[in-house]
Motif scaffolding. Structure first.
Motif, PDB file in Angstrom:
ATOM      1  N   GLN A 100       0.826  -1.207   0.000  1.00 33.62           N
ATOM      2  CA  GLN A 100       0.000   0.000   0.000  1.00 33.62           C
ATOM      3  C   GLN A 100       0.856   1.251   0.000  1.00 33.62           C
ATOM      4  O   GLN A 100       0.552   2.217  -0.707  1.00 33.62           O
ATOM      5  CB  GLN A 100      -0.930   0.001   1.206  1.00 33.62           C
ATOM      6  CG  GLN A 100      -1.846   1.205   1.244  1.00 33.62           C
ATOM      7  CD  GLN A 100      -2.844   1.097   2.347  1.00 33.62           C
ATOM      8  OE1 GLN A 100      -3.783   0.335   2.247  1.00 33.62           O
ATOM      9  NE2 GLN A 100      -2.643   1.848   3.414  1.00 33.62           N
ATOM     10  N   SER A 101       1.949   1.249   0.745  1.00 34.01           N
ATOM     11  CA  SER A 101       2.813   2.436   0.799  1.00 34.01           C
ATOM     12  C   SER A 101       3.449   2.725  -0.563  1.00 34.01           C
ATOM     13  O   SER A 101       3.839   3.846  -0.839  1.00 34.01           O
ATOM     14  CB  SER A 101       3.895   2.270   1.871  1.00 34.01           C
ATOM     15  OG  SER A 101       4.912   1.384   1.437  1.00 34.01           O
ATOM     16  N   ARG A 102       3.522   1.697  -1.409  1.00 39.59           N
ATOM     17  CA  ARG A 102       4.079   1.867  -2.755  1.00 39.59           C
ATOM     18  C   ARG A 102       3.002   2.187  -3.793  1.00 39.59           C
ATOM     19  O   ARG A 102       3.281   2.244  -4.976  1.00 39.59           O
ATOM     20  CB  ARG A 102       4.840   0.616  -3.160  1.00 39.59           C
ATOM     21  CG  ARG A 102       6.069   0.389  -2.303  1.00 39.59           C
ATOM     22  CD  ARG A 102       6.747  -0.913  -2.621  1.00 39.59           C
ATOM     23  NE  ARG A 102       7.858  -1.131  -1.724  1.00 39.59           N
ATOM     24  CZ  ARG A 102       9.038  -1.574  -2.110  1.00 39.59           C
ATOM     25  NH1 ARG A 102       9.266  -1.861  -3.367  1.00 39.59           N
ATOM     26  NH2 ARG A 102       9.999  -1.746  -1.222  1.00 39.59           N
ATOM     27  N   GLY A 103       1.773   2.351  -3.318  1.00 38.69           N
ATOM     28  CA  GLY A 103       0.692   2.772  -4.198  1.00 38.69           C
ATOM     29  C   GLY A 103      -0.092   1.655  -4.874  1.00 38.69           C
ATOM     30  O   GLY A 103      -0.911   1.916  -5.747  1.00 38.69           O
ATOM     31  N   HIS A 104       0.130   0.421  -4.472  1.00 33.49           N
ATOM     32  CA  HIS A 104      -0.595  -0.692  -5.074  1.00 33.49           C
ATOM     33  C   HIS A 104      -1.989  -0.818  -4.440  1.00 33.49           C
ATOM     34  O   HIS A 104      -2.181  -0.475  -3.274  1.00 33.49           O
ATOM     35  CB  HIS A 104       0.171  -2.003  -4.890  1.00 33.49           C
ATOM     36  CG  HIS A 104       1.547  -1.970  -5.466  1.00 33.49           C
ATOM     37  ND1 HIS A 104       1.794  -1.728  -6.796  1.00 33.49           N
ATOM     38  CD2 HIS A 104       2.763  -2.134  -4.893  1.00 33.49           C
ATOM     39  CE1 HIS A 104       3.098  -1.758  -7.026  1.00 33.49           C
ATOM     40  NE2 HIS A 104       3.709  -1.988  -5.877  1.00 33.49           N
ATOM     41  N   ALA A 105      -2.955  -1.322  -5.210  1.00 31.21           N
ATOM     42  CA  ALA A 105      -4.313  -1.549  -4.708  1.00 31.21           C
ATOM     43  C   ALA A 105      -4.358  -2.908  -4.011  1.00 31.21           C
ATOM     44  O   ALA A 105      -3.833  -3.890  -4.532  1.00 31.21           O
ATOM     45  CB  ALA A 105      -5.313  -1.521  -5.858  1.00 31.21           C
ATOM     46  N   LEU A 106      -4.968  -2.957  -2.832  1.00 29.79           N
ATOM     47  CA  LEU A 106      -5.036  -4.190  -2.041  1.00 29.79           C
ATOM     48  C   LEU A 106      -6.449  -4.755  -2.021  1.00 29.79           C
ATOM     49  O   LEU A 106      -7.418  -4.016  -1.871  1.00 29.79           O
ATOM     50  CB  LEU A 106      -4.611  -3.926  -0.602  1.00 29.79           C
ATOM     51  CG  LEU A 106      -3.181  -3.499  -0.390  1.00 29.79           C
ATOM     52  CD1 LEU A 106      -2.957  -3.174   1.074  1.00 29.79           C
ATOM     53  CD2 LEU A 106      -2.226  -4.573  -0.846  1.00 29.79           C
ATOM     54  N   TYR A 107      -6.532  -6.066  -2.143  1.00 38.28           N
ATOM     55  CA  TYR A 107      -7.792  -6.782  -2.039  1.00 38.28           C
ATOM     56  C   TYR A 107      -7.591  -7.927  -1.057  1.00 38.28           C
ATOM     57  O   TYR A 107      -6.591  -8.628  -1.113  1.00 38.28           O
ATOM     58  CB  TYR A 107      -8.232  -7.323  -3.402  1.00 38.28           C
ATOM     59  CG  TYR A 107      -8.512  -6.222  -4.380  1.00 38.28           C
ATOM     60  CD1 TYR A 107      -9.785  -5.688  -4.510  1.00 38.28           C
ATOM     61  CD2 TYR A 107      -7.485  -5.679  -5.147  1.00 38.28           C
ATOM     62  CE1 TYR A 107     -10.036  -4.649  -5.390  1.00 38.28           C
ATOM     63  CE2 TYR A 107      -7.727  -4.642  -6.031  1.00 38.28           C
ATOM     64  CZ  TYR A 107      -9.001  -4.129  -6.148  1.00 38.28           C
ATOM     65  OH  TYR A 107      -9.243  -3.098  -7.009  1.00 38.28           O
ATOM     66  N   HIS A 108      -8.536  -8.079  -0.164  1.00 40.75           N
ATOM     67  CA  HIS A 108      -8.456  -9.111   0.867  1.00 40.75           C
ATOM     68  C   HIS A 108      -9.590 -10.096   0.634  1.00 40.75           C
ATOM     69  O   HIS A 108     -10.723  -9.699   0.358  1.00 40.75           O
ATOM     70  CB  HIS A 108      -8.606  -8.465   2.247  1.00 40.75           C
ATOM     71  CG  HIS A 108      -8.843  -9.444   3.337  1.00 40.75           C
ATOM     72  ND1 HIS A 108     -10.073  -9.602   3.924  1.00 40.75           N
ATOM     73  CD2 HIS A 108      -8.025 -10.328   3.946  1.00 40.75           C
ATOM     74  CE1 HIS A 108      -9.997 -10.529   4.861  1.00 40.75           C
ATOM     75  NE2 HIS A 108      -8.761 -10.989   4.882  1.00 40.75           N
ATOM     76  N   TYR A 109      -9.273 -11.395   0.714  1.00 41.33           N
ATOM     77  CA  TYR A 109     -10.325 -12.402   0.642  1.00 41.33           C
ATOM     78  C   TYR A 109      -9.999 -13.545   1.583  1.00 41.33           C
ATOM     79  O   TYR A 109      -8.865 -13.742   1.968  1.00 41.33           O
ATOM     80  CB  TYR A 109     -10.528 -12.906  -0.793  1.00 41.33           C
ATOM     81  CG  TYR A 109      -9.362 -13.687  -1.358  1.00 41.33           C
ATOM     82  CD1 TYR A 109      -9.352 -15.076  -1.299  1.00 41.33           C
ATOM     83  CD2 TYR A 109      -8.283 -13.051  -1.940  1.00 41.33           C
ATOM     84  CE1 TYR A 109      -8.287 -15.804  -1.811  1.00 41.33           C
ATOM     85  CE2 TYR A 109      -7.215 -13.763  -2.456  1.00 41.33           C
ATOM     86  CZ  TYR A 109      -7.223 -15.135  -2.393  1.00 41.33           C
ATOM     87  OH  TYR A 109      -6.171 -15.850  -2.888  1.00 41.33           O
ATOM     88  N   GLU A 110     -11.051 -14.271   1.956  1.00 41.89           N
ATOM     89  CA  GLU A 110     -10.910 -15.441   2.817  1.00 41.89           C
ATOM     90  C   GLU A 110     -11.194 -16.688   1.982  1.00 41.89           C
ATOM     91  O   GLU A 110     -11.823 -16.606   0.933  1.00 41.89           O
ATOM     92  CB  GLU A 110     -11.901 -15.356   3.972  1.00 41.89           C
ATOM     93  CG  GLU A 110     -11.685 -14.133   4.853  1.00 41.89           C
ATOM     94  CD  GLU A 110     -12.820 -13.949   5.833  1.00 41.89           C
ATOM     95  OE1 GLU A 110     -13.301 -14.960   6.397  1.00 41.89           O
ATOM     96  OE2 GLU A 110     -13.253 -12.801   6.012  1.00 41.89           O
ATOM     97  N   VAL A 111     -10.747 -17.830   2.460  1.00 41.94           N
ATOM     98  CA  VAL A 111     -10.961 -19.081   1.743  1.00 41.94           C
ATOM     99  C   VAL A 111     -12.446 -19.279   1.448  1.00 41.94           C
ATOM    100  O   VAL A 111     -12.825 -19.707   0.359  1.00 41.94           O
ATOM    101  CB  VAL A 111     -10.403 -20.281   2.547  1.00 41.94           C
ATOM    102  CG1 VAL A 111     -10.783 -21.587   1.911  1.00 41.94           C
ATOM    103  CG2 VAL A 111      -8.893 -20.166   2.665  1.00 41.94           C
TER     104      VAL A 111
END
Length: 71
Positions: A32-43
Motif C-alpha cells: 500500500q505504501s508503494r501505491g498498489h491496490a489491495l484486495y483481501h479475501y478469505e478461503v
C-alpha cells in the motif's frame, strides 16, 4: 515510473489477526505504501467458475493503523 499492481491477499478475517506480528499484514502495508491496490479475501469467498478459481474479495485500505515501527 513503477507499474501499480492489484494485489489480492488470502488470509483470516482482518478483525481476528494480530497486526503486531503478522507478516502478511506487513507485506500489505508495504504494498500500500508503494501505491498498489489491495484486495483481501478469505478461503470461504473462493468460487469456481468455468474451471477457474476466483477470490470474491473486497478492496482493503490499511490506513489509520500505526506505522510498522509501532508494532
Amino acid at each position: 515510473m513503477a507499474r501499480k499492481l492489484n494485489v489480492a491477499v488470502q488470509m483470516d478475517p482482518m478483525e481476528s489477526i494480530g497486526i503486531e506480528g503478522d507478516s502478511t499484514f506487513a507485506l500489505m502495508l508495504e504494498a500500500q505504501s508503494r501505491g498498489h491496490a489491495l484486495y483481501h479475501y478469505e478461503v470461504r469467498h473462493m468460487t469456481l467458475r468455468e474451471g477457474t478459481m476466483r477470490p470474491g474479495g473486497s478492496r482493503h485500505d490499511c490506513g489509520g493503523l500505526p506505522p510498522r515501527a509501532a508494532w
